[in-house]
Design an enzyme around this catalytic site. Structure first.
Site, PDB file in Angstrom:
ATOM      1  N   TYR A  68       0.843  -1.189   0.000  1.00 53.86           N
ATOM      2  CA  TYR A  68       0.000   0.000   0.000  1.00 53.86           C
ATOM      3  C   TYR A  68       0.883   1.245   0.000  1.00 53.86           C
ATOM      4  O   TYR A  68       1.361   1.689   1.015  1.00 53.86           O
ATOM      5  CB  TYR A  68      -0.923   0.011   1.215  1.00 53.86           C
ATOM      6  CG  TYR A  68      -1.895  -1.133   1.291  1.00 53.86           C
ATOM      7  CD1 TYR A  68      -2.164  -1.934   0.188  1.00 53.86           C
ATOM      8  CD2 TYR A  68      -2.557  -1.437   2.483  1.00 53.86           C
ATOM      9  CE1 TYR A  68      -3.053  -2.989   0.268  1.00 53.86           C
ATOM     10  CE2 TYR A  68      -3.461  -2.481   2.558  1.00 53.86           C
ATOM     11  CZ  TYR A  68      -3.695  -3.261   1.455  1.00 53.86           C
ATOM     12  OH  TYR A  68      -4.581  -4.313   1.539  1.00 53.86           O
ATOM     13  N   PHE A 213     -13.651  -5.130   0.994  1.00 51.85           N
ATOM     14  CA  PHE A 213     -14.667  -4.601   0.080  1.00 51.85           C
ATOM     15  C   PHE A 213     -16.075  -4.899   0.623  1.00 51.85           C
ATOM     16  O   PHE A 213     -16.887  -5.558  -0.023  1.00 51.85           O
ATOM     17  CB  PHE A 213     -14.498  -5.198  -1.318  1.00 51.85           C
ATOM     18  CG  PHE A 213     -15.099  -4.347  -2.428  1.00 51.85           C
ATOM     19  CD1 PHE A 213     -15.599  -3.080  -2.186  1.00 51.85           C
ATOM     20  CD2 PHE A 213     -15.160  -4.837  -3.721  1.00 51.85           C
ATOM     21  CE1 PHE A 213     -16.142  -2.313  -3.200  1.00 51.85           C
ATOM     22  CE2 PHE A 213     -15.697  -4.082  -4.762  1.00 51.85           C
ATOM     23  CZ  PHE A 213     -16.188  -2.820  -4.494  1.00 51.85           C
ATOM     24  N   PRO A 214     -16.384  -4.406   1.842  1.00 49.18           N
ATOM     25  CA  PRO A 214     -17.650  -4.755   2.496  1.00 49.18           C
ATOM     26  C   PRO A 214     -18.890  -4.107   1.908  1.00 49.18           C
ATOM     27  O   PRO A 214     -20.004  -4.433   2.320  1.00 49.18           O
ATOM     28  CB  PRO A 214     -17.438  -4.270   3.932  1.00 49.18           C
ATOM     29  CG  PRO A 214     -16.486  -3.134   3.787  1.00 49.18           C
ATOM     30  CD  PRO A 214     -15.554  -3.537   2.679  1.00 49.18           C
ATOM     31  N   LEU A 215     -18.731  -3.205   0.914  1.00 46.15           N
ATOM     32  CA  LEU A 215     -19.907  -2.543   0.352  1.00 46.15           C
ATOM     33  C   LEU A 215     -20.055  -2.858  -1.133  1.00 46.15           C
ATOM     34  O   LEU A 215     -20.635  -2.091  -1.887  1.00 46.15           O
ATOM     35  CB  LEU A 215     -19.835  -1.026   0.571  1.00 46.15           C
ATOM     36  CG  LEU A 215     -21.160  -0.249   0.438  1.00 46.15           C
ATOM     37  CD1 LEU A 215     -22.220  -0.825   1.352  1.00 46.15           C
ATOM     38  CD2 LEU A 215     -20.950   1.221   0.736  1.00 46.15           C
TER      39      LEU A 215
END
Length: 294
Positions: A68, A213-215
């Site tokens: 990152y 990526f919970p949404l």
């Protein structure tokens, strides 16, 4: 500033292999880097403020990776939070590289993983990494050799616990023949349940599951999410996180953001209590072509 009425601790706790216990709402530190997960953030002060506010609000599990930035996320965590408060778990990952903007590549060779761990220790200013995760299996490297390298680093005291990311159940079982694992991190949400059976497997074996990526949601799923959120006077992201928290006791969501306001909104998600009917309705609103694998 208004009186704080919520904390990451409100979501309860989860054990990491019996070695560590953390609050069940963590923080994913990918988005504090520059655009496209490349380079430094446009507003460094804001990135540091988000990290510090997360810890103030009870977050004691922060997930990052050497790719990152690359390296930027780990450096910001160290600058914002070192010396670290007692009980704060910094989890990082290696084996997935960022050689240039817009490009990712595999390298989970034992030699690279050893170098990656040393680099993370240096950037985070740690003597031992509490949780080190293989970021992804490398098609060019024997998976068992990658895991054996992490097992050796654990024996050497460089890492405390081993985790996996972007893996199948077969990978999990192969790893457990070599070294204990405490967590699995795969893409997962109420609408993207490809890895449902891995969540169940983790629950059966008391392995924490860290969804990223919970949404993820298509239009139909988004419509359902928005309607339920409105009924609870909540934000859609709060409902998506509430679904994850109620889906399994071993779920450890790590919503990431570069905004203090969004951070606070996310951490208040544990106050949203979904009914069985709402849980089922959200669970049925999968993305086209994506469903539960078994």
């Amino acid at each position: 500033m208004p009186t704080q009425t919520f904390s990451a601790a409100d979501a309860g706790t989860v054990s990491l292999g019996g070695e560590l216990t953390v609050n069940r709402l963590g923080f994913g530190a990918m988005r504090i880097t520059g655009e496209g997960v490349w380079g430094p953030p446009k507003d460094k002060a804001a990135a540091l403020a988000v990290l510090r506010r997360a810890v103030e609000l009870g977050v004691d599990f922060i997930d990052t990776a050497d790719s990152y930035g690359p390296g930027v996320s780990e450096e910001l965590i160290e600058e914002a939070l070192s010396p670290y408060s007692k009980g704060l778990v910094i989890a990082t990952k290696g084996g997935w590289m960022r050689p240039a903007a817009g490009h990712w590549s595999h390298n989970a060779s034992p030699a690279h993983l050893r170098e990656a761990v040393e680099g993370s220790l240096r950037r985070l200013r740690l003597e031992r990494i509490d949780l080190y995760q293989l970021h992804a299996p490398d098609p060019a490297t024997s998976f068992d050799k990658s895991v054996e390298a992490l097992a050796q680093l654990r024996e050497q005291g460089k890492i405390r616990c081993v985790g996996l990311s972007n893996v199948t159940r077969e990978h999990i079982e192969r790893t457990r023949q070599i070294v204990p694992i405490v967590s699995v991190q795969n893409r997962y949400s109420f609408a993207d349940r490809e890895w449902d059976f891995v969540v169940d497997h983790c629950e059966q074996n008391e392995i924490a599951f860290i969804p990223w990526f919970p949404l993820a949601a298509g239009k139909v799923a988004s419509d359902v999410l928005s309607r339920i959120a409105k009924a609870h006077h909540a934000a859609p992201m709060q409902v998506a996180l509430a679904w994850l928290l109620q889906r399994s006791k071993i779920m450890l969501p790590i919503p990431g953001t570069s905004s203090v306001a969004h951070l606070e909104e996310n951490l208040a998600a544990s106050s949203v209590k979904l009914t069985k009917e709402e849980m089922a309705e959200l669970g049925a609103a999968t993305l086209p072509g994506v469903g539960s694998r078994g």
